[in-house]
Design a protein around this motif. Structure first.
Motif, PDB file in Angstrom:
ATOM      1  N   LYS A   1       0.837  -1.200   0.000  1.00 53.43           N
ATOM      2  CA  LYS A   1       0.000   0.000   0.000  1.00 53.43           C
ATOM      3  C   LYS A   1       0.868   1.244   0.000  1.00 53.43           C
ATOM      4  O   LYS A   1       1.790   1.389   0.797  1.00 53.43           O
ATOM      5  N   THR A   2       0.588   2.175  -0.919  1.00 51.21           N
ATOM      6  CA  THR A   2       1.296   3.446  -0.972  1.00 51.21           C
ATOM      7  C   THR A   2       0.338   4.548  -0.540  1.00 51.21           C
ATOM      8  O   THR A   2      -0.742   4.694  -1.111  1.00 51.21           O
ATOM      9  N   PHE A   3       0.737   5.316   0.450  1.00 53.06           N
ATOM     10  CA  PHE A   3      -0.132   6.367   0.977  1.00 53.06           C
ATOM     11  C   PHE A   3       0.245   7.706   0.374  1.00 53.06           C
ATOM     12  O   PHE A   3       1.415   8.039   0.219  1.00 53.06           O
ATOM     13  N   THR A   4      -0.760   8.503   0.016  1.00 51.34           N
ATOM     14  CA  THR A   4      -0.526   9.875  -0.404  1.00 51.34           C
ATOM     15  C   THR A   4      -0.151  10.692   0.821  1.00 51.34           C
ATOM     16  O   THR A   4      -0.340  10.253   1.957  1.00 51.34           O
ATOM     17  N   PRO A   5       0.377  11.918   0.647  1.00 53.24           N
ATOM     18  CA  PRO A   5       0.708  12.750   1.809  1.00 53.24           C
ATOM     19  C   PRO A   5      -0.458  12.963   2.740  1.00 53.24           C
ATOM     20  O   PRO A   5      -0.304  12.943   3.957  1.00 53.24           O
ATOM     21  N   ALA A   6      -1.669  13.184   2.208  1.00 51.95           N
ATOM     22  CA  ALA A   6      -2.811  13.405   3.091  1.00 51.95           C
ATOM     23  C   ALA A   6      -3.147  12.151   3.872  1.00 51.95           C
ATOM     24  O   ALA A   6      -3.461  12.204   5.057  1.00 51.95           O
ATOM     25  N   ALA A   7      -3.100  10.992   3.201  1.00 54.27           N
ATOM     26  CA  ALA A   7      -3.355   9.741   3.917  1.00 54.27           C
ATOM     27  C   ALA A   7      -2.304   9.532   4.988  1.00 54.27           C
ATOM     28  O   ALA A   7      -2.605   9.101   6.105  1.00 54.27           O
TER      29      ALA A   7
ATOM     30  N   TRP B   1     -17.281  15.303  12.828  1.00 50.08           N
ATOM     31  CA  TRP B   1     -16.058  16.112  12.938  1.00 50.08           C
ATOM     32  C   TRP B   1     -15.944  17.004  11.714  1.00 50.08           C
ATOM     33  O   TRP B   1     -16.104  16.556  10.586  1.00 50.08           O
ATOM     34  N   ARG B   2     -15.644  18.281  11.920  1.00 47.04           N
ATOM     35  CA  ARG B   2     -15.413  19.233  10.828  1.00 47.04           C
ATOM     36  C   ARG B   2     -13.974  19.725  10.938  1.00 47.04           C
ATOM     37  O   ARG B   2     -13.623  20.448  11.875  1.00 47.04           O
ATOM     38  N   PHE B   3     -13.140  19.360   9.952  1.00 50.03           N
ATOM     39  CA  PHE B   3     -11.713  19.664  10.028  1.00 50.03           C
ATOM     40  C   PHE B   3     -11.390  21.066   9.525  1.00 50.03           C
ATOM     41  O   PHE B   3     -12.136  21.659   8.742  1.00 50.03           O
ATOM     42  N   ASP B   4     -10.250  21.577   9.963  1.00 47.47           N
ATOM     43  CA  ASP B   4      -9.834  22.929   9.603  1.00 47.47           C
ATOM     44  C   ASP B   4      -9.546  23.037   8.110  1.00 47.47           C
ATOM     45  O   ASP B   4      -9.312  22.042   7.418  1.00 47.47           O
ATOM     46  N   ASP B   5      -9.562  24.277   7.613  1.00 49.58           N
ATOM     47  CA  ASP B   5      -9.418  24.521   6.182  1.00 49.58           C
ATOM     48  C   ASP B   5      -8.093  24.017   5.624  1.00 49.58           C
ATOM     49  O   ASP B   5      -8.037  23.486   4.510  1.00 49.58           O
TER      50      ASP B   5
ATOM     51  N   PHE C   1      -5.969  21.575   6.676  1.00 54.21           N
ATOM     52  CA  PHE C   1      -5.911  20.117   6.543  1.00 54.21           C
ATOM     53  C   PHE C   1      -6.903  19.635   5.492  1.00 54.21           C
ATOM     54  O   PHE C   1      -6.591  18.750   4.689  1.00 54.21           O
ATOM     55  N   SER C   2      -8.099  20.223   5.473  1.00 56.42           N
ATOM     56  CA  SER C   2      -9.101  19.827   4.488  1.00 56.42           C
ATOM     57  C   SER C   2      -8.590  20.047   3.068  1.00 56.42           C
ATOM     58  O   SER C   2      -8.793  19.202   2.180  1.00 56.42           O
ATOM     59  N   SER C   3      -7.913  21.164   2.844  1.00 60.25           N
ATOM     60  CA  SER C   3      -7.379  21.451   1.512  1.00 60.25           C
ATOM     61  C   SER C   3      -6.327  20.441   1.103  1.00 60.25           C
ATOM     62  O   SER C   3      -6.261  20.017  -0.063  1.00 60.25           O
ATOM     63  N   SER C   4      -5.499  20.025   2.060  1.00 62.09           N
ATOM     64  CA  SER C   4      -4.464  19.037   1.740  1.00 62.09           C
ATOM     65  C   SER C   4      -5.091  17.686   1.392  1.00 62.09           C
ATOM     66  O   SER C   4      -4.615  16.984   0.494  1.00 62.09           O
ATOM     67  N   VAL C   5      -6.174  17.340   2.057  1.00 57.81           N
ATOM     68  CA  VAL C   5      -6.880  16.099   1.738  1.00 57.81           C
ATOM     69  C   VAL C   5      -7.480  16.175   0.338  1.00 57.81           C
ATOM     70  O   VAL C   5      -7.393  15.230  -0.452  1.00 57.81           O
TER      71      VAL C   5
ATOM     72  N   GLN D   1     -14.383  22.237   3.705  1.00 58.37           N
ATOM     73  CA  GLN D   1     -13.994  21.545   4.926  1.00 58.37           C
ATOM     74  C   GLN D   1     -14.371  20.067   4.837  1.00 58.37           C
ATOM     75  O   GLN D   1     -15.433  19.710   4.322  1.00 58.37           O
ATOM     76  N   LEU D   2     -13.475  19.242   5.354  1.00 62.14           N
ATOM     77  CA  LEU D   2     -13.706  17.806   5.403  1.00 62.14           C
ATOM     78  C   LEU D   2     -14.596  17.475   6.591  1.00 62.14           C
ATOM     79  O   LEU D   2     -14.325  17.883   7.722  1.00 62.14           O
ATOM     80  N   LEU D   3     -15.683  16.744   6.339  1.00 61.58           N
ATOM     81  CA  LEU D   3     -16.612  16.327   7.382  1.00 61.58           C
ATOM     82  C   LEU D   3     -16.547  14.816   7.532  1.00 61.58           C
ATOM     83  O   LEU D   3     -16.546  14.084   6.542  1.00 61.58           O
ATOM     84  N   VAL D   4     -16.512  14.370   8.773  1.00 60.34           N
ATOM     85  CA  VAL D   4     -16.481  12.938   9.067  1.00 60.34           C
ATOM     86  C   VAL D   4     -17.696  12.611   9.933  1.00 60.34           C
ATOM     87  O   VAL D   4     -17.942  13.281  10.944  1.00 60.34           O
ATOM     88  N   PHE D   5     -18.458  11.596   9.532  1.00 59.48           N
ATOM     89  CA  PHE D   5     -19.644  11.169  10.266  1.00 59.48           C
ATOM     90  C   PHE D   5     -19.495   9.683  10.588  1.00 59.48           C
ATOM     91  O   PHE D   5     -19.253   8.888   9.688  1.00 59.48           O
TER      92      PHE D   5
END
Length: 214
Positions: free
Chosen positions: A3-9, A49-53, A55-59, A119-123
């Motif tokens: 498995k190769t992970f991207t920087p955000a992963a 969860w609502r992540f900051d701008d 980190f969300s942009s990097s994802v 923003q990245l949202l996690v439920f």
């Protein structure tokens, strides 16, 4: 295949690993937590969860494989799977105590992510392995034991209860004073703690939590 992970992963996973000299957060999120009861027992805890701008942009940049500047369903699923796998060793950052005793959690059946307003949202929903009676003193909260991710609640109403049985219970949101926590736990503020904050349970002492007494 390896498995190769991207920087955000990788960032998501690094947020969950004990890292040297990183006893302060690098990723920020606002949360909502709903404790659900049925027939006088805790049945599940719902998390948003609502992540900051930043980190969300990097994802977005790293998971947007087709470069259409949005996250498609398959890309969102990959993010959800990555976060669920990475947080699994940490009880999905969710803690429940039953009269001081940790409650074991089942693997979440529902785990989704979305991307709205940049923003990245996690439920996701976690359930105790065994339903917890609404009796005595119960505590519910969210925290990252590695201190890499700060997950907090903007207002007390973001820690809520739903369902039968809470009417006779007293509910209180606890927001610990970091200075007081540190002063009361000076013996734990060692070089080993700052080099490996995930090696202790200190994060729980700083975490905002909902206490329910029945």
């Amino acid at each position: 295949m390896k498995k190769t992970f991207t920087p955000a992963a990788a960032a998501i996973i690094l947020a969950l690993q004990p890292l040297p000299a990183l006893a302060h957060p690098h990723i920020f999120a606002e949360a909502r937590l709903e404790v659900v009861a049925d027939a006088g027992k805790i049945t599940e805890v719902r998390n948003v969860w609502r992540f900051d701008d930043v980190f969300s942009s990097s994802v977005l940049l790293d998971f947007d494989k087709n470069t259409n500047l949005k996250l498609d369903p398959d890309e969102l699923k990959e993010i959800a799977d990555t976060i669920r796998t990475s947080t699994g060793d940490y009880d999905y950052f969710t803690f429940i105590t039953d009269n001081g005793n940790p409650v074991k959690l089942a693997v979440p059946e529902v785990f989704n992510v979305d991307f709205k307003d940049n923003q990245l949202l996690v439920f996701f929903v976690v359930k105790p392995q065994t339903a917890v009676p609404l009796k005595g003193k119960l505590s519910f909260g969210i925290y990252d034991p590695t201190f890499y991710t700060s997950i907090d609640f903007a207002k007390d109403g973001d820690l809520a209860t739903e369902g039968d049985g809470f009417g006779a219970c007293k509910r209180q949101v606890i927001r610990p004073d970091p200075d007081a926590v540190m002063a009361q736990n000076q013996n734990m503020m060692t070089e080993a703690f700052f080099n490996n904050p995930g090696g202790s349970d200190m994060g729980k002492l700083f975490a905002t939590r909902l206490e329910v007494s029945c």
